[in-house]
Design a protein around this motif. Structure first.
Motif, PDB file in Angstrom:
ATOM      1  N   GLU A 188      59.998  29.063   5.741  1.00 53.16           N
ATOM      2  CA  GLU A 188      59.321  30.113   4.973  1.00 53.16           C
ATOM      3  C   GLU A 188      58.748  31.194   5.891  1.00 53.16           C
ATOM      4  N   ASP A 189      58.380  30.813   7.120  1.00 54.90           N
ATOM      5  CA  ASP A 189      57.843  31.799   8.055  1.00 54.90           C
ATOM      6  C   ASP A 189      58.891  32.835   8.457  1.00 54.90           C
ATOM      7  N   LEU A 190      60.157  32.451   8.408  1.00 53.25           N
ATOM      8  CA  LEU A 190      61.224  33.389   8.730  1.00 53.25           C
ATOM      9  C   LEU A 190      61.324  34.507   7.700  1.00 53.25           C
ATOM     10  N   MET A 196      59.609  41.141  10.782  1.00 51.87           N
ATOM     11  CA  MET A 196      60.754  42.014  11.067  1.00 51.87           C
ATOM     12  C   MET A 196      60.352  43.476  11.257  1.00 51.87           C
ATOM     13  N   ASP A 197      59.066  43.754  11.331  1.00 55.65           N
ATOM     14  CA  ASP A 197      58.593  45.116  11.583  1.00 55.65           C
ATOM     15  C   ASP A 197      59.063  45.552  12.974  1.00 55.65           C
ATOM     16  N   PRO A 198      59.852  46.630  13.069  1.00 56.95           N
ATOM     17  CA  PRO A 198      60.369  47.039  14.380  1.00 56.95           C
ATOM     18  C   PRO A 198      59.291  47.454  15.362  1.00 56.95           C
ATOM     19  N   PHE A 208      67.680  37.732  16.455  1.00 55.31           N
ATOM     20  CA  PHE A 208      68.218  36.409  16.148  1.00 55.31           C
ATOM     21  C   PHE A 208      68.121  36.117  14.658  1.00 55.31           C
ATOM     22  N   ILE A 209      66.959  36.406  14.060  1.00 54.25           N
ATOM     23  CA  ILE A 209      66.777  36.161  12.628  1.00 54.25           C
ATOM     24  C   ILE A 209      67.736  37.022  11.814  1.00 54.25           C
ATOM     25  N   LEU A 214      69.925  35.827   6.622  1.00 53.67           N
ATOM     26  CA  LEU A 214      69.048  35.315   5.578  1.00 53.67           C
ATOM     27  C   LEU A 214      68.742  36.416   4.580  1.00 53.67           C
ATOM     28  N   ALA A 215      68.271  36.021   3.416  1.00 55.87           N
ATOM     29  CA  ALA A 215      67.872  37.001   2.394  1.00 55.87           C
ATOM     30  C   ALA A 215      66.448  37.445   2.674  1.00 55.87           C
TER      31      ALA A 215
END
Length: 223
Positions: A188-190, A196-198, A208-209, A214-215
């Motif tokens: 869930e942390d992913l 994902m904030d650049p 990597f993520i 993933l959705a």
């Protein structure tokens, strides 16, 4: 006095790190993700005005190659409390004053939070904690001794911070808190948009993520 930032890390071996991410991720994927998190963390803390010492679990070979400029100390055998006491004793023996300890589970942790931990100690606080969302802490800092701070703590539970604050009080320590942050421990942390904030600097972790397909919601769409 000299500042020390201790980073606790493990060698990124399949089946030995980030095991809570399986079976959603294979053991090798979890290890590869951990390697990205570790390297992001080391790169981001390089800007801090503090000496960095890496306390490693497992073979030192990976760290000698990946972070050759950072001194290595093997973690003590035993539980996390014993490891933390050993790290603090080691840093004191090396002549350090304020000491802050972090792990590598929060590759997007704002560096400003670590700097604030040092400043809090230098202003006279005995210790300082960075609360994590799971009831633990992402950072602990000490100005001097550790008293009973790491004793009788139910590690890997939601009571870690609560019990640690009680132990700080029992030791007569002041224990202010930093702003809360998140560890990356489970699937869930992913899915956390701000991961994902650049702008957060965790470039390897994000890449990597993203490659896992993933959705994931985008940071731009977060409220």
């Amino acid at each position: 006095m000299k500042r020390a930032l201790a980073i606790f890390a493990k060698a990124p071996l399949a089946g030995r790190v980030k095991t809570r991410l399986s079976p959603s991720l294979s053991p090798q994927q979890a290890a590869d993700l951990y390697r990205c998190m570790l390297l992001d963390t080391m790169e981001r803390v390089a800007v801090l005005d503090a000496d960095k010492i890496l306390f490693h679990e497992g073979s030192a070979a990976f760290f000698k190659e990946a972070t050759p400029e950072v001194p290595l100390v093997a973690q003590a055998a035993g539980g996390l409390g014993t490891k933390l006491e050993h790290a603090c004793d080691t840093l004191r023996s090396m002549g350090y004053g304020p000491c802050v300890v972090i792990g590598t589970d929060a590759p997007d942790l704002p560096v400003a939070y670590i700097e604030e931990a040092f400043r809090t100690l230098e202003r006279g606080s005995d210790t300082v904690f960075g609360p994590a969302g799971d009831g633990g802490y992402y950072l602990v800092g000490l100005r001097g001794g550790y008293g009973s701070l790491f004793r009788d703590i139910p590690w890997s539970s939601e009571k870690v911070l609560e019990k640690s604050l009680a132990q700080a009080k029992a030791s007569g320590f002041s224990a202010p808190l930093l702003p809360p942050w998140h560890d990356l421990d489970c699937y869930e942390d992913l899915l956390r948009p701000d991961l994902m904030d650049p702008g957060n600097g965790a470039v390897r972790t994000q890449a990597f993520i993203a490659g896992l397909d993933l959705a994931l919601p985008t940071a731009a769409g977060a409220l």
